[in-house]
Design an enzyme around this catalytic site. Structure first.
Site, PDB file in Angstrom:
ATOM      1  N   THR A 237       0.849  -1.196   0.000  1.00  0.00           N
ATOM      2  CA  THR A 237       0.000   0.000   0.000  1.00  0.00           C
ATOM      3  C   THR A 237       0.884   1.246   0.000  1.00  0.00           C
ATOM      4  O   THR A 237       1.812   1.349   0.795  1.00  0.00           O
ATOM      5  CB  THR A 237      -0.917  -0.006   1.242  1.00  0.00           C
ATOM      6  N   CYS A 325      36.600   7.715   9.721  1.00  0.00           N
ATOM      7  CA  CYS A 325      37.527   6.946  10.527  1.00  0.00           C
ATOM      8  C   CYS A 325      37.035   5.501  10.573  1.00  0.00           C
ATOM      9  O   CYS A 325      36.008   5.211  11.176  1.00  0.00           O
ATOM     10  CB  CYS A 325      37.588   7.543  11.924  1.00  0.00           C
TER      11      CYS A 325
END
Ligand SMILES: *Cc1c(COP(=O)(O)O)cnc(C)c1O
Length: 387
Positions: A237, A325
């Site tokens: 839906t 990092c």
């Protein structure tokens, strides 16, 4: 403290008119668009009006728009859907080394299903090589997927030329236009693409809702199966308020496109000139001209992008770094690596992306704060080196 958001390539705030349109849809339109009664018909009407607006923004027909749960899903549907539907014609796919992970990882999944994928190299400014594309295309190639504009460095690719080469060899062309839509003119007919991905939250619409343009007669299989919504290509839906918001964002983008581009480009120029004047050792990443108007990607010698990002966050400013990092060491992004940036330049990269809500005062504040943050980081490094 002043707060300045300059990370519009990551996501944008919703336009106030989008919020209003979505609130009204949430409060007033709850029917299932597949239901035949009045409630359903109202929801269907809202859905189809939004489809027309999204289609108009990219020069498509409403029947060629498939609503999805965002850009990542649109990319997956395009790439996996076309590959699986055309596997008897060939098992070869071509993409580029600088695509978004939604494209790269979808291609990676297909490699596990037996498809062969070529990752085209790019030049120092992030542009794919048309010669490399020509050489890679074969009768086995069923799909070429190249982004319209890069999310990190803003490089705009020559999609119309890429489409011509792909079509000469009978391959479909998909483009991830998530960064391009709402920033530069996008026209599926002019570019002659077969599939195109977009997402609401990159142009002042909602998150978690996007669309895939699928040209008529393109052979695609669904990735999500079920009730057959969206012409069977995306069951489930529909997110009616989200789609209404996407439609409103598309309508506003079409009306404001030229103004937004002028605004962003002027601010970007002011920002770049200011930073160049105040920060020694800064270089531009990506092309000077063929780039998104709101994108400024730069590298600052000796200053890690992530450290600068955190320092600017402390000063109320939101930007992105081109390196993250990973496992204790700073890793340049796959885009900067593919562009061949030297390691020192890549780890010092910073992306500032401007939007309709930014002002000249914002830009001047950011110039001041970048200059002072860089000075601070450099002085700390000199201090540390002395010990
Ligand atoms: C943001 C982005 C996506 C992912 O879109 P989502 O809606 O966040 O899933 C895909 N491609 C590019 C180029 C993007 O910038």
């Amino acid at each position: 403290m002043r707060r300045v958001y300059m990370d519009h390539a990551a996501t944008t705030p919703m336009h106030p008119e989008v919020v209003t349109a979505m609130s009204e849809a949430m409060a007033g339109v709850f029917g299932n668009p597949s239901s035949l009664h009045a409630w359903g018909r109202e929801a269907r009407k809202a859905l189809e009006e939004a489809r027309e607006k999204v289609a108009a923004l990219i020069g498509a027909e409403p029947g060629e728009i498939v609503f999805t749960g965002g850009g990542t899903e649109a990319d997956n549907l395009a790439i996996k859907g076309v590959a699986r539907a055309n596997r008897e014609r060939g098992r070869h796919i071509i993409t580029s080394a600088v695509e978004h992970h939604a494209v790269l990882h979808a291609c990676g999944d297909l490699e596990k299903e037996g498809f062969r994928v070529t990752y085209l190299p790019v030049d120092g400014q992030g542009r794919v090589s048309l010669d490399a594309l020509s050489e890679s295309l074969s009768d086995e190639t069923i799909l070429v997927s190249i982004m319209a504009a890069n999310n990190e460095v803003g490089t705009v690719q020559p999609i119309a030329e890429i489409a011509r080469l792909a079509h000469e060899r009978g391959a479909y062309l998909h483009t991830d236009a998530v960064q391009a839509v709402g920033q530069i003119p996008v026209d599926v007919k002019e570019w002659d693409v077969d599939l195109l991905s977009l997402t609401g939250h990159k142009f002042y619409g909602p998150k978690g809702v996007g669309a895939l343009y699928v040209r008529r007669r393109t052979r695609v299989l669904p990735v999500i199966s079920g009730g057959g919504q969206e012409r069977g290509l995306r069951s489930g839906t529909q997110n009616v308020p989200g789609v209404v918001g996407l439609g409103k964002a598309a309508e506003l983008a079409e009306a404001e496109l030229a103004g937004r581009a002028r605004h962003a480009a002027a601010l970007r120029q002011r920002l770049w000139e200011g930073i160049q004047r105040r920060v020694p050792g800064v270089v531009l990443n990506g092309p000077p001209l063929e780039r998104l108007p709101g994108n400024l990607s730069l590298s600052i010698a000796g200053v890690e992008g992530e450290m600068l990002l955190l320092n600017l966050d402390y000063r109320g400013i939101a930007v992105s770094a081109g390196s993250a990092c990973a496992a204790g060491s700073l890793e340049p992004s796959h885009v900067l690596r593919a562009m061949g940036l030297p390691r020192e330049t890549a780890v010092g990269s910073l992306r500032l992306s401007l939007g309709r809500d930014n002002t000249e005062e914002d830009v001047d504040y950011v110039i001041d704060q970048v200059a002072s943050a860089v000075e601070k980081i450099r002085s700390l490094q000199v201090g540390a080196a002395g010990h």
